[in-house]
Design a protein around this motif. Structure first.
Motif, PDB file in Angstrom:
ATOM      1  N   ARG A 406      28.147   6.219  11.231  1.00  0.00           N
ATOM      2  CA  ARG A 406      27.615   4.869  11.002  1.00  0.00           C
ATOM      3  C   ARG A 406      26.661   4.864   9.811  1.00  0.00           C
ATOM      4  O   ARG A 406      26.718   3.960   8.966  1.00  0.00           O
ATOM      5  CB  ARG A 406      26.892   4.396  12.262  1.00  0.00           C
ATOM      6  CG  ARG A 406      26.288   3.005  12.135  1.00  0.00           C
ATOM      7  CD  ARG A 406      25.687   2.572  13.450  1.00  0.00           C
ATOM      8  NE  ARG A 406      25.203   1.202  13.396  1.00  0.00           N
ATOM      9  CZ  ARG A 406      24.821   0.493  14.445  1.00  0.00           C
ATOM     10  NH1 ARG A 406      24.861   1.044  15.645  1.00  0.00           N
ATOM     11  NH2 ARG A 406      24.404  -0.740  14.322  1.00  0.00           N
ATOM     12  N   ASP A 407      25.800   5.868   9.726  1.00  0.00           N
ATOM     13  CA  ASP A 407      24.867   5.943   8.590  1.00  0.00           C
ATOM     14  C   ASP A 407      25.613   6.053   7.270  1.00  0.00           C
ATOM     15  O   ASP A 407      25.240   5.415   6.273  1.00  0.00           O
ATOM     16  CB  ASP A 407      23.937   7.146   8.763  1.00  0.00           C
ATOM     17  CG  ASP A 407      22.928   6.935   9.884  1.00  0.00           C
ATOM     18  OD1 ASP A 407      22.727   5.771  10.284  1.00  0.00           O
ATOM     19  OD2 ASP A 407      22.349   7.927  10.359  1.00  0.00           O
ATOM     20  N   LYS A 408      26.677   6.863   7.261  1.00  0.00           N
ATOM     21  CA  LYS A 408      27.455   7.013   6.028  1.00  0.00           C
ATOM     22  C   LYS A 408      28.061   5.684   5.594  1.00  0.00           C
ATOM     23  O   LYS A 408      28.056   5.337   4.409  1.00  0.00           O
ATOM     24  CB  LYS A 408      28.553   8.058   6.227  1.00  0.00           C
ATOM     25  CG  LYS A 408      28.103   9.497   6.093  1.00  0.00           C
ATOM     26  CD  LYS A 408      29.294  10.429   6.171  1.00  0.00           C
ATOM     27  CE  LYS A 408      28.847  11.852   5.864  1.00  0.00           C
ATOM     28  NZ  LYS A 408      28.420  11.995   4.461  1.00  0.00           N
ATOM     29  N   LEU A 409      28.602   4.952   6.555  1.00  0.00           N
ATOM     30  CA  LEU A 409      29.267   3.695   6.228  1.00  0.00           C
ATOM     31  C   LEU A 409      28.276   2.626   5.792  1.00  0.00           C
ATOM     32  O   LEU A 409      28.576   1.810   4.911  1.00  0.00           O
ATOM     33  CB  LEU A 409      30.068   3.202   7.437  1.00  0.00           C
ATOM     34  CG  LEU A 409      31.297   4.049   7.803  1.00  0.00           C
ATOM     35  CD1 LEU A 409      31.823   3.665   9.177  1.00  0.00           C
ATOM     36  CD2 LEU A 409      32.393   3.893   6.755  1.00  0.00           C
ATOM     37  N   GLU A 410      27.097   2.613   6.375  1.00  0.00           N
ATOM     38  CA  GLU A 410      26.128   1.566   6.071  1.00  0.00           C
ATOM     39  C   GLU A 410      25.428   1.768   4.730  1.00  0.00           C
ATOM     40  O   GLU A 410      24.685   0.902   4.287  1.00  0.00           O
ATOM     41  CB  GLU A 410      25.108   1.465   7.203  1.00  0.00           C
ATOM     42  CG  GLU A 410      25.720   0.877   8.470  1.00  0.00           C
ATOM     43  CD  GLU A 410      24.701   0.657   9.568  1.00  0.00           C
ATOM     44  OE1 GLU A 410      23.592   1.234   9.470  1.00  0.00           O
ATOM     45  OE2 GLU A 410      25.014  -0.095  10.514  1.00  0.00           O
ATOM     46  N   ARG A 411      25.660   2.900   4.099  1.00  0.00           N
ATOM     47  CA  ARG A 411      25.107   3.112   2.759  1.00  0.00           C
ATOM     48  C   ARG A 411      25.890   2.336   1.698  1.00  0.00           C
ATOM     49  O   ARG A 411      25.479   2.276   0.545  1.00  0.00           O
ATOM     50  CB  ARG A 411      25.134   4.606   2.409  1.00  0.00           C
ATOM     51  CG  ARG A 411      24.192   5.452   3.249  1.00  0.00           C
ATOM     52  CD  ARG A 411      24.388   6.928   2.954  1.00  0.00           C
ATOM     53  NE  ARG A 411      23.696   7.766   3.916  1.00  0.00           N
ATOM     54  CZ  ARG A 411      23.870   9.081   4.022  1.00  0.00           C
ATOM     55  NH1 ARG A 411      24.738   9.690   3.213  1.00  0.00           N
ATOM     56  NH2 ARG A 411      23.211   9.771   4.916  1.00  0.00           N
ATOM     57  N   HIS A 412      27.028   1.767   2.105  1.00  0.00           N
ATOM     58  CA  HIS A 412      27.889   1.088   1.140  1.00  0.00           C
ATOM     59  C   HIS A 412      28.145  -0.339   1.601  1.00  0.00           C
ATOM     60  O   HIS A 412      28.416  -0.587   2.774  1.00  0.00           O
ATOM     61  CB  HIS A 412      29.218   1.836   0.995  1.00  0.00           C
ATOM     62  CG  HIS A 412      29.064   3.298   0.725  1.00  0.00           C
ATOM     63  ND1 HIS A 412      28.778   3.802  -0.514  1.00  0.00           N
ATOM     64  CD2 HIS A 412      29.124   4.363   1.562  1.00  0.00           C
ATOM     65  CE1 HIS A 412      28.679   5.121  -0.452  1.00  0.00           C
ATOM     66  NE2 HIS A 412      28.889   5.493   0.811  1.00  0.00           N
TER      67      HIS A 412
END
Length: 625
Positions: A406-412
């Motif tokens: 989730r953190d990876k996806l929310e960076r974009h």
């Protein structure tokens, strides 16, 4: 997998220089920083232990509050020049210690061991942050996934957005098969580009068959490599004991077989290949595909009584040839349950059932993820082209993993870059993650697995069954729709009901299949080692108002031949012997003891053979009366 719970904050790993700088900025604006600009803090705030080191209690307490252990703080002070060192320098040193490869002695051993296996330090630290340092097998599987994702991210890779229904599996799963290539040379070329040696790749292709996909071959290579790497953990005495026990099992457990000419289809192990597509002798909704046995059943194996044996398709070399040879040289029927439901499950079935006039139980199952779980459609991103789930296994993804994704996806904002998509999809396929919100992934719940496997709602719920037990039992069960399709031919043969000997019953997949087919079960003698699984079958028997007799035993090794013959006299014999012995030593996910039918669990296959031989001999005697 069991969710890893970390220890104290000193085990935290800083992910980037930005995080480090943010912590330093926080420190600079803290009271400790302004205090540290004095000569060690106000008078009267130092304790005897730290007066000698020239550092105040408040400064030391501030470091403690930031999550650093006292031993690390003392070490940092000493290595930065003693008590006169600048607090900022001490803080930076503490951050370096927290990301070093020696956060604790036990963790250091784990890190050094994994790096020694050839994994990069960056990936090792990343895996430990995600899974903790307690489960070596879980860490190794994660690292293999990282490595393969990196390899598959090289230029000229197939576009991940292609819509391929067979693109189901991650490289470290049990029964994978996703990227299909045109011929053997293409697969060999791709494997060499992925840094596998030509000899290793060629041997793997020969074992898996020229029609195998590249990921099936990679999975086989990984399993072989891991088996070699973990050999060092077995003492020589343990190996001798394994060999000795294996010889004993062959002597005492293997049934005597009637003299017969070798079946040419199974005499040569190289002729038993996994078919592609894996449709067995035919599947519903696929007209024109095979509807006959390529090799007839030998006369000695013809029923009744009928037998039906199941296990994982992707077993080590020689296993299915040996299984077939001990079951009257009947050729296995390899079937992937993706043709029956929304989840893949590659299994081999050896049976002497007729195959004509099979039919599917009604109502038919859902064939795609979106049909099975319609609420996921709202959140499913367009770049996730999955329509089928991977093989359902006994463990699930950790909360740390889903949070990291989730953190990876929310960076974009919007669609993430292709590299992030690749990593996320690799985890989705490995752990069967589904979308439950914006950028929010979750593993399947037990009731969702029940639905995919064809069991009634809440079949495994309650009755002393923990959540972990539910996942374990469901992961080892039959896929009911698949098995029912095979057993459907029995309905016209036994209109007045059937007598069943159910070995390794588990949670009753065979019994649920017969019930859904509306084949009356006059007698079921069930043998299952697990107390909670026996309770599940007993509850199912009562809740569905079965009129027949249910007799339950706990241990196949204690079901002696005399007891079997006595039961057959009491109930008039058995019409069907059904079961699947443990796959612990056969499954591709087992990187330590994947030793085939010689393993302590999977050797129970020979008990199935012994019991089946006893039933068939006794049946022949009863017919002659």
């Amino acid at each position: 997998m069991v969710e890893h719970s970390g220890g104290d904050d000193s085990d935290e790993i800083w992910n980037s220089d930005d995080e480090l700088e943010r912590e330093i900025d926080n420190y600079q604006s803290s009271p400790m920083h302004s205090m540290s600009e004095t000569s060690g803090g106000p008078a009267g705030t130092t304790s005897p232990d730290f007066i000698q080191k020239g550092i105040s209690d408040e400064m030391f307490a501030s470091f403690i509050e930031m999550g650093f252990p006292s031993e690390m703080i003392v070490r940092a002070i000493e290595e930065t020049g003693g008590p006169t060192s600048e607090p900022m320098l001490i803080l930076e040193t503490l951050f370096k210690f927290s990301t070093s490869d020696e956060p604790s002695s036990s963790k250091s051993k784990v890190i050094n061991h994994l790096i020694g296996m050839g994994f990069t330090e960056e990936n090792v630290l990343k895996a430990i942050q995600e899974y903790g340092d307690e489960n070596i097998d879980e860490l190794t599987n994660a690292l293999l996934t990282y490595a393969e994702v990196e390899k598959m991210s090289e230029p000229k890779e197939e576009n991940i957005n292609t819509n391929d229904d067979d693109n189901l599996y991650t490289l470290s799963s049990d029964d994978e098969g996703k990227l299909n290539y045109s011929n053997e040379d293409s697969i060999l070329h791709d494997l060499i580009k992925m840094d596998y040696s030509r000899e290793e790749a060629a041997k793997a292709i020969e074992r898996c068959g020229k029609d195998a996909s590249v990921e099936e071959v990679v999975d086989f290579i990984c399993a072989a490599q891991m088996a070699r790497q973990f050999d060092e953990f077995f003492a020589e005495q343990d190996k001798k004991e394994l060999i000795t026990n294996s010889k004993k099992r062959r002597v005492y457990n293997e049934p005597s077989r009637r003299e017969r000419k070798p079946n040419t289809a199974t005499a040569n192990d190289e002729l038993i290949r996994l078919p592609n597509p894996m449709i067995g002798f035919g599947v519903p909704n696929e007209p024109g595909l095979m509807k006959h046995r390529p090799v007839p059943i030998p006369d000695v194996a013809r029923g009744p009584p009928y037998f039906y044996y199941e296990n994982v398709a992707m077993a080590p070399k020689g296993v299915w040839a040996k299984i077939s040879s001990h079951l009257y040289d009947v050729m296995p029927e390899f079937v992937d349950s993706k043709y029956f439901c929304a989840a893949a499950r590659k299994r081999g079935y050896v049976h002497n059932l007729p195959i004509h006039n099979r039919y599917q139980i009604q109502p038919p199952p859902h064939y795609t993820i979106q049909e099975a779980f319609p609420l996921t459609k709202r959140w499913w991103p367009t770049w996730d082209k999955r329509r089928k789930l991977n093989c359902l296994v006994t463990c699930i993804a950790s909360a740390q993993l889903t949070n990291r994704l989730r953190d990876k996806l929310e960076r974009h904002d919007g669609v993430p870059p292709e590299s992030v998509q690749k990593e996320v999809l690799a985890s989705c396929r490995k752990w069967n993650l589904v979308w439950v919100g914006t950028n929010k992934l979750a593993p399947l719940e037990a009731d969702e697995m029940e639905k995919l496997l064809g069991f009634p709602i809440d079949h495994t719920r309650g009755g002393g069954m923990s959540r972990t037990d539910r996942f374990k039992s469901l992961g080892n069960s039959f896929q009911v729709d698949t098995v029912a399709y095979h057993l459907s031919v029995l309905k016209p043969l036994f209109p007045n009901g059937i007598n069943v000997l159910s070995l390794f019953t588990g949670i009753g997949g065979a019994e649920v299949a017969l019930h859904r087919l509306k084949i009356p079960m006059n007698v079921v003698v069930s043998v299952e080692i697990s107390d909670v699984n026996r309770n599940i079958l007993s509850d199912f028997w009562k809740q569905t108002n079965q009129r027949g007799i249910l007799r339950e035993f706990s241990d196949v090794t204690k079901l002696d031949n005399h007891t079997i013959e006595r039961l057959m006299e009491e109930y008039g014999g058995f019409d069907l012997v059904i079961g699947g012995s443990p796959c612990n030593n056969l499954a591709g996910g087992n990187r330590i003891s994947r030793v085939g039918l010689e393993g302590s669990h999977s050797s129970l296959f020979f008990e199935y053979c012994r019991i089946l031989e006893t039933v068939r001999n006794k049946s022949a005697d009863m017919r002659r009366r």
